[in-house]
Design a protein around this motif. Structure first.
Motif, PDB file in Angstrom:
ATOM      1  N   GLN A  48       0.813  -1.217   0.000  1.00  0.00           N
ATOM      2  CA  GLN A  48       0.000   0.000   0.000  1.00  0.00           C
ATOM      3  C   GLN A  48       0.851   1.275   0.000  1.00  0.00           C
ATOM      4  OE1 GLN A  48      -2.522  -0.604   3.398  1.00  0.00           O
ATOM      5  NE2 GLN A  48      -3.993  -1.762   2.186  1.00  0.00           N
ATOM      6  N   PRO A  49       1.630   1.493  -1.073  1.00  0.00           N
ATOM      7  CA  PRO A  49       2.462   2.696  -1.137  1.00  0.00           C
ATOM      8  C   PRO A  49       1.605   3.949  -1.290  1.00  0.00           C
ATOM      9  CG  PRO A  49       2.476   1.568  -3.237  1.00  0.00           C
ATOM     10  CD  PRO A  49       1.734   0.676  -2.263  1.00  0.00           C
ATOM     11  N   ASP A  50       2.185   5.090  -0.942  1.00  0.00           N
ATOM     12  CA  ASP A  50       1.519   6.362  -1.198  1.00  0.00           C
ATOM     13  C   ASP A  50       1.488   6.578  -2.699  1.00  0.00           C
ATOM     14  OD1 ASP A  50       1.169   6.912   1.506  1.00  0.00           O
ATOM     15  OD2 ASP A  50       3.134   7.863   1.672  1.00  0.00           O
ATOM     16  N   ALA A  51       0.383   7.133  -3.174  1.00  0.00           N
ATOM     17  CA  ALA A  51       0.212   7.313  -4.613  1.00  0.00           C
ATOM     18  C   ALA A  51      -0.057   8.773  -4.936  1.00  0.00           C
ATOM     19  CB  ALA A  51      -0.942   6.446  -5.109  1.00  0.00           C
ATOM     20  N   ALA A  52       0.411   9.177  -6.112  1.00  0.00           N
ATOM     21  CA  ALA A  52       0.177  10.538  -6.596  1.00  0.00           C
ATOM     22  C   ALA A  52      -0.003  10.488  -8.105  1.00  0.00           C
ATOM     23  CB  ALA A  52       1.344  11.448  -6.234  1.00  0.00           C
ATOM     24  N   LEU A  53      -0.770  11.430  -8.618  1.00  0.00           N
ATOM     25  CA  LEU A  53      -0.940  11.594 -10.059  1.00  0.00           C
ATOM     26  C   LEU A  53      -0.266  12.889 -10.466  1.00  0.00           C
ATOM     27  CD1 LEU A  53      -2.130  10.918 -12.842  1.00  0.00           C
ATOM     28  CD2 LEU A  53      -4.217  12.138 -12.118  1.00  0.00           C
ATOM     29  N   TRP A  54       0.756  12.769 -11.307  1.00  0.00           N
ATOM     30  CA  TRP A  54       1.409  13.922 -11.921  1.00  0.00           C
ATOM     31  C   TRP A  54       1.164  13.772 -13.421  1.00  0.00           C
ATOM     32  CZ3 TRP A  54       7.091  14.001  -9.646  1.00  0.00           C
ATOM     33  CH2 TRP A  54       7.039  14.165  -8.264  1.00  0.00           C
ATOM     34  N   ASP A  55       0.037  14.184 -13.895  1.00  0.00           N
ATOM     35  CA  ASP A  55      -0.372  13.939 -15.271  1.00  0.00           C
ATOM     36  C   ASP A  55       0.430  14.791 -16.260  1.00  0.00           C
ATOM     37  OD1 ASP A  55      -1.925  12.683 -17.219  1.00  0.00           O
ATOM     38  OD2 ASP A  55      -3.468  14.235 -17.160  1.00  0.00           O
ATOM     39  N   PHE A  56       1.019  14.124 -17.253  1.00  0.00           N
ATOM     40  CA  PHE A  56       1.753  14.784 -18.333  1.00  0.00           C
ATOM     41  C   PHE A  56       1.191  14.312 -19.665  1.00  0.00           C
ATOM     42  CE2 PHE A  56       4.889  15.407 -14.982  1.00  0.00           C
ATOM     43  CZ  PHE A  56       5.431  16.651 -15.295  1.00  0.00           C
ATOM     44  N   PRO A  57       1.251  15.141 -20.694  1.00  0.00           N
ATOM     45  CA  PRO A  57       0.736  14.734 -22.013  1.00  0.00           C
ATOM     46  C   PRO A  57       1.556  13.583 -22.603  1.00  0.00           C
ATOM     47  CG  PRO A  57       1.894  16.825 -22.185  1.00  0.00           C
ATOM     48  CD  PRO A  57       1.819  16.491 -20.722  1.00  0.00           C
ATOM     49  N   ASP A  58       0.942  12.877 -23.522  1.00  0.00           N
ATOM     50  CA  ASP A  58       1.576  11.734 -24.169  1.00  0.00           C
ATOM     51  C   ASP A  58       2.454  12.218 -25.323  1.00  0.00           C
ATOM     52  OD1 ASP A  58       2.323   9.278 -25.085  1.00  0.00           O
ATOM     53  OD2 ASP A  58       0.300   8.581 -25.542  1.00  0.00           O
ATOM     54  N   VAL A  59       3.634  12.667 -24.991  1.00  0.00           N
ATOM     55  CA  VAL A  59       4.580  13.211 -25.971  1.00  0.00           C
ATOM     56  C   VAL A  59       4.986  12.147 -26.991  1.00  0.00           C
ATOM     57  CG1 VAL A  59       6.920  14.134 -26.191  1.00  0.00           C
ATOM     58  CG2 VAL A  59       5.399  15.001 -24.424  1.00  0.00           C
ATOM     59  N   ALA A  60       5.085  10.907 -26.564  1.00  0.00           N
ATOM     60  CA  ALA A  60       5.500   9.828 -27.464  1.00  0.00           C
ATOM     61  C   ALA A  60       4.499   9.606 -28.594  1.00  0.00           C
ATOM     62  CB  ALA A  60       5.704   8.540 -26.682  1.00  0.00           C
ATOM     63  N   ALA A  61       3.270  10.072 -28.438  1.00  0.00           N
ATOM     64  CA  ALA A  61       2.248   9.892 -29.467  1.00  0.00           C
ATOM     65  C   ALA A  61       2.240  11.020 -30.496  1.00  0.00           C
ATOM     66  CB  ALA A  61       0.873   9.773 -28.812  1.00  0.00           C
ATOM     67  N   MET A  62       3.090  12.025 -30.314  1.00  0.00           N
ATOM     68  CA  MET A  62       3.139  13.136 -31.273  1.00  0.00           C
ATOM     69  C   MET A  62       3.640  12.629 -32.621  1.00  0.00           C
ATOM     70  SD  MET A  62       4.702  16.218 -29.034  1.00  0.00           S
ATOM     71  CE  MET A  62       3.589  17.428 -28.371  1.00  0.00           C
ATOM     72  N   SER A  63       3.110  13.216 -33.685  1.00  0.00           N
ATOM     73  CA  SER A  63       3.440  12.722 -35.024  1.00  0.00           C
ATOM     74  C   SER A  63       4.742  13.283 -35.586  1.00  0.00           C
ATOM     75  CB  SER A  63       2.288  13.011 -35.991  1.00  0.00           C
ATOM     76  OG  SER A  63       2.006  14.396 -36.009  1.00  0.00           O
ATOM     77  N   HIS A  64       5.191  14.428 -35.121  1.00  0.00           N
ATOM     78  CA  HIS A  64       6.422  15.028 -35.646  1.00  0.00           C
ATOM     79  C   HIS A  64       7.560  14.863 -34.639  1.00  0.00           C
ATOM     80  CE1 HIS A  64       4.167  16.600 -38.939  1.00  0.00           C
ATOM     81  NE2 HIS A  64       3.403  17.336 -38.163  1.00  0.00           N
ATOM     82  N   PRO A  65       8.643  14.215 -35.057  1.00  0.00           N
ATOM     83  CA  PRO A  65       9.763  13.968 -34.139  1.00  0.00           C
ATOM     84  C   PRO A  65      10.357  15.238 -33.527  1.00  0.00           C
ATOM     85  CG  PRO A  65      10.024  12.682 -36.152  1.00  0.00           C
ATOM     86  CD  PRO A  65       8.858  13.597 -36.361  1.00  0.00           C
ATOM     87  N   GLU A  66      10.393  16.336 -34.279  1.00  0.00           N
ATOM     88  CA  GLU A  66      10.956  17.576 -33.735  1.00  0.00           C
ATOM     89  C   GLU A  66      10.093  18.105 -32.590  1.00  0.00           C
ATOM     90  OE1 GLU A  66       9.748  17.701 -37.160  1.00  0.00           O
ATOM     91  OE2 GLU A  66      11.555  16.621 -37.735  1.00  0.00           O
ATOM     92  N   GLU A  67       8.776  18.055 -32.769  1.00  0.00           N
ATOM     93  CA  GLU A  67       7.856  18.490 -31.710  1.00  0.00           C
ATOM     94  C   GLU A  67       7.989  17.585 -30.487  1.00  0.00           C
ATOM     95  OE1 GLU A  67       3.809  18.764 -33.015  1.00  0.00           O
ATOM     96  OE2 GLU A  67       4.368  19.863 -34.821  1.00  0.00           O
ATOM     97  N   SER A  68       8.085  16.312 -30.744  1.00  0.00           N
ATOM     98  CA  SER A  68       8.200  15.339 -29.655  1.00  0.00           C
ATOM     99  C   SER A  68       9.486  15.566 -28.860  1.00  0.00           C
ATOM    100  CB  SER A  68       8.171  13.922 -30.248  1.00  0.00           C
ATOM    101  OG  SER A  68       8.264  12.953 -29.253  1.00  0.00           O
ATOM    102  N   ALA A  69      10.582  15.820 -29.545  1.00  0.00           N
ATOM    103  CA  ALA A  69      11.859  16.042 -28.861  1.00  0.00           C
ATOM    104  C   ALA A  69      11.810  17.300 -28.009  1.00  0.00           C
ATOM    105  CB  ALA A  69      12.987  16.133 -29.885  1.00  0.00           C
ATOM    106  N   ARG A  70      11.220  18.363 -28.533  1.00  0.00           N
ATOM    107  CA  ARG A  70      11.106  19.617 -27.763  1.00  0.00           C
ATOM    108  C   ARG A  70      10.186  19.430 -26.562  1.00  0.00           C
ATOM    109  NH1 ARG A  70      11.038  24.756 -26.704  1.00  0.00           N
ATOM    110  NH2 ARG A  70       9.257  26.107 -26.866  1.00  0.00           N
TER     111      ARG A  70
END
Length: 165
Positions: A103-125
């Motif tokens: 039963q560890p302590d849990a937290a949600l730090w929600d970040f967008p799914d960068v890996a799903a971006m279609s342009h590699p340059e946008e994803s890298a930035r």
């Protein structure tokens, strides 16, 4: 007398970018106090770390985690390190996670799914910006007095880090 190391598990969908960045960053910042792990949903795992994550870590001069993306089932089986904190980086994965041993302590730090971006340059930035945001949160987490007697306050502090910009 050696201090106890806290085990932190970072969870994201594929375990290729968000959770890998968080694991690498915490390992870089606080390896003497923390053992960092990352994992993803068994049905969504990929075979390799996302190139955008590798690029972001190289830019920040942080080592890339050496293990391949792994399923959360590897971290919930008997003999696995028992987590003190589970930090979910993908809101969609929150309700799908297994029951974590101890039963560890849990937290949600929600970040967008960068890996799903279609342009590699946008994803890298976007990955580099995410790494900087994670670093700010994790620097504060590393500085928290986690050995204090008020477990509720510690839990709240880790959860509150999600609201940092």
């Amino acid at each position: 007398m050696a201090l106890r190391r806290f085990v932190v598990v970072f969870v994201s969908r594929r375990n290729t970018l968000r959770s890998m960045l968080a694991q690498a960053c915490l390992s870089h910042l606080g390896s003497e106090r923390f053992a960092a792990y990352s994992c993803g949903h068994p049905a969504h795992l990929r075979d390799t770390i996302d190139p955008a994550a590798i690029s972001a870590l190289a830019s920040a001069r942080m080592p890339v985690p050496t293990q391949l993306p792994r399923s959360w089932s590897e971290l919930t089986r008997s003999g696995s390190p028992q987590a003190n904190f589970v930090i979910t980086l993908d809101a969609e994965m929150l309700s799908l996670q297994p029951r974590w041993p101890g039963q560890p302590d849990a937290a949600l730090w929600d970040f967008p799914d960068v890996a799903a971006m279609s342009h590699p340059e946008e994803s890298a930035r976007a990955a580099l910006l995410m790494l900087y945001a994670l670093r700010r949160r994790l620097e504060l987490m590393v500085s928290l007095p986690l050995h204090g007697p008020d477990r509720d306050a510690i839990r709240s502090d880790v959860r509150d880090l999600a609201y940092m910009q």
